[in-house]
Design a protein around this motif. Structure first.
Motif, short mmCIF file in Angstrom:
data_model
loop_
_atom_site.label_atom_id
_atom_site.label_comp_id
_atom_site.label_asym_id
_atom_site.label_seq_id
_atom_site.Cartn_x
_atom_site.Cartn_y
_atom_site.Cartn_z
N UNK A 1 6.94 -4.68 -9.84
CA UNK A 1 8.03 -4.79 -8.87
C UNK A 1 7.54 -4.76 -7.44
N UNK A 2 6.21 -4.68 -7.27
CA UNK A 2 5.62 -4.66 -5.92
C UNK A 2 4.86 -5.97 -5.73
N UNK B 1 0.38 -6.74 -1.66
CA UNK B 1 0.40 -5.35 -1.20
C UNK B 1 -0.47 -4.48 -2.11
N UNK B 2 -0.39 -4.75 -3.42
CA UNK B 2 -1.25 -4.00 -4.37
C UNK B 2 -2.71 -4.32 -4.07
N UNK C 1 -4.00 -2.46 -0.96
CA UNK C 1 -4.19 -1.04 -1.26
C UNK C 1 -5.42 -0.82 -2.13
N UNK D 1 10.37 -7.34 11.11
CA UNK D 1 11.35 -7.20 10.03
C UNK D 1 12.78 -7.40 10.51
N UNK E 1 2.68 -6.72 7.63
CA UNK E 1 2.61 -5.38 7.01
C UNK E 1 1.25 -5.16 6.35
N UNK F 1 -1.48 -2.38 7.40
CA UNK F 1 -2.05 -1.39 6.47
C UNK F 1 -3.55 -1.30 6.66
N UNK G 1 10.23 -0.03 -3.63
CA UNK G 1 10.04 0.08 -2.19
C UNK G 1 11.36 0.43 -1.53
N UNK H 1 11.87 1.28 5.71
CA UNK H 1 10.86 2.01 6.48
C UNK H 1 11.52 2.88 7.55
N UNK I 1 3.54 4.09 5.27
CA UNK I 1 4.79 4.09 4.48
C UNK I 1 4.63 4.61 3.06
N UNK I 2 3.62 5.43 2.80
CA UNK I 2 3.45 5.96 1.44
C UNK I 2 4.60 6.88 1.05
N UNK J 1 7.23 4.13 0.01
CA UNK J 1 6.85 3.10 -0.95
C UNK J 1 6.63 3.66 -2.36
N UNK J 2 6.34 2.75 -3.27
CA UNK J 2 6.13 3.11 -4.68
C UNK J 2 4.99 4.11 -4.86
N UNK K 1 2.92 4.06 -7.17
CA UNK K 1 1.73 3.34 -7.62
C UNK K 1 0.76 3.16 -6.45
N UNK K 2 1.32 2.81 -5.28
CA UNK K 2 0.49 2.60 -4.08
C UNK K 2 -0.14 3.92 -3.62
#
Lengths: 212, 117
Positions: A16-17, A21-22, A25, A101, A188, A192, B11, B14, B78-79, B82-83, B85-86
């Motif tokens: 779902x992400x 973005x994954x 990270x 945004x 974004x 990061x 998500x 923000x 934004x941890x 956010x999910x 998982x991140x």
């Protein structure tokens, strides 16, 4: 672009992400280990240099072939300024992201330009610092301190430079109006990376410059 | 349309610029405290409190640095929103990195001690 078209552009993933973005990270996670190895190398050799110049003032050290009083090479005020500027740049880039945004182009361009300026200042500060150290007789291979210091801060500086180039390309796109809210994820992801560069410096600054 | 409408699953929206500004101020204050701790512990400033600060200056700097690190990761990266998982993708390597640093320092210190004897 309509809401329906923007929705159609979204990636559907099992988590779902968005995969991008994954991916960033995951890159940041691997970079943590890279910088951990450099920081641990610096710490392992900290205080083991046999000859000067040294980071902080010492009553006696071997300098230019003779034992003498050693002045510290660090300029804490300059580096503190650089640190504050880098911290503020993290604030600036989240403001730029907020503008992106919300579709506020003026806000996006203004804050993003400020972020790039901060990044350029930090890189310039580091170039000045390295040049200053070199003229004080601290080459890359002068002692254990210089080798580990230049490697650690040099790699961080190169990461900042990559971040500046990345954000500059996004700034050009924003000025041309090619960074609409639907594409704010591009900013974004760059933000990061920029924050990661900032948090690495948050660790390096006290470990290298403030701890004796 | 609300901010959540287009956010992918896992998500959330923000923080606001006001919160970002407050975090920036806290980060600035923490950096100033770091430099003040260094000056009080080693430099010419605050000679009166030097005996108190000097023995704990390293620990103090590490705590301040960790606080700044956490603030940037939670609010700017934004941890917090956010999910998870991140968060896991970031925290696991951080723990591994801390282990690498501690392990190398202990190992090298051990071999130096053995070598000295």
């Amino acid at each position: 672009m309509s809401d329906a078209a923007a929705h159609a552009m979204e990636h559907h993933t099992s988590t779902g992400i968005d995969s991008r973005k994954v991916a960033i990270w995951t890159l940041i996670g691997s970079e943590c280990l890279f910088f951990a190895s450099l920081i641990s190398t610096y710490l392992v050799y900290k205080g083991k240099s046999l000859v000067g110049p040294l980071p902080h003032a010492e009553s006696q050290c071997m300098l230019h072939g003779a034992m003498q009083k050693c002045e510290g090479v660090f300029e804490i005020k300059l580096v503190t300024t650089g640190t504050a500027i880098l911290l503020f740049s993290s604030f600036f880039v989240v403001m730029a992201l907020y503008g992106a945004q919300k579709g506020n182009r003026k806000m996006l361009v203004g804050w993003l330009a400020a972020t790039v300026m901060c990044g350029l200042f930090f890189v310039s500060m580091q170039v000045y610092e390295f040049n200053h150290f070199y003229h004080k007789g601290m080459g890359y291979g002068t002692n254990l301190f210089s080798s580990t210091f230049y490697t650690l801060t040099g790699f961080h500086g190169s990461h900042v430079s990559v971040g500046v180039i990345w954000l500059s390309t996004l700034l050009v796109l924003a000025i041309r109006g090619k960074l609409p809210p639907e594409k704010s994820l591009n900013l974004e992801i760059a933000a990061l990376y920029w924050h990661f560069v900032d948090v690495v410096w948050i660790v390096i600054f006290p470990v290298v410059y403030l701890m004796r | 349309m609300d901010a959540h409408a287009h956010a992918p699953a896992g998500e959330h929206s923000h923080p606001t610029p006001a919160l970002y500004f407050k975090v920036a101020l806290v980060l600035f204050v923490l950096t100033a405290l770091e430099v003040m701790a260094f000056e009080a512990g080693h430099g010419g400033m605050g000679a009166g409190i030097r005996p108190v600060i000097e023995p704990i200056v390293v620990e103090l700097l590490l705590v301040l640095s960790a606080a700044k690190f956490a603030l940037v990761a939670m609010f700017y990266m934004h941890l917090k929103q956010d999910s998870r998982l991140l968060t896991n993708l970031f925290v696991f390597p951080i723990l591994l990195a801390a282990g690498v640093i501690m392990g190398l320092i202990v190992l090298l210190q051990y071999w130096r001690t053995v070598g000295a004897h």
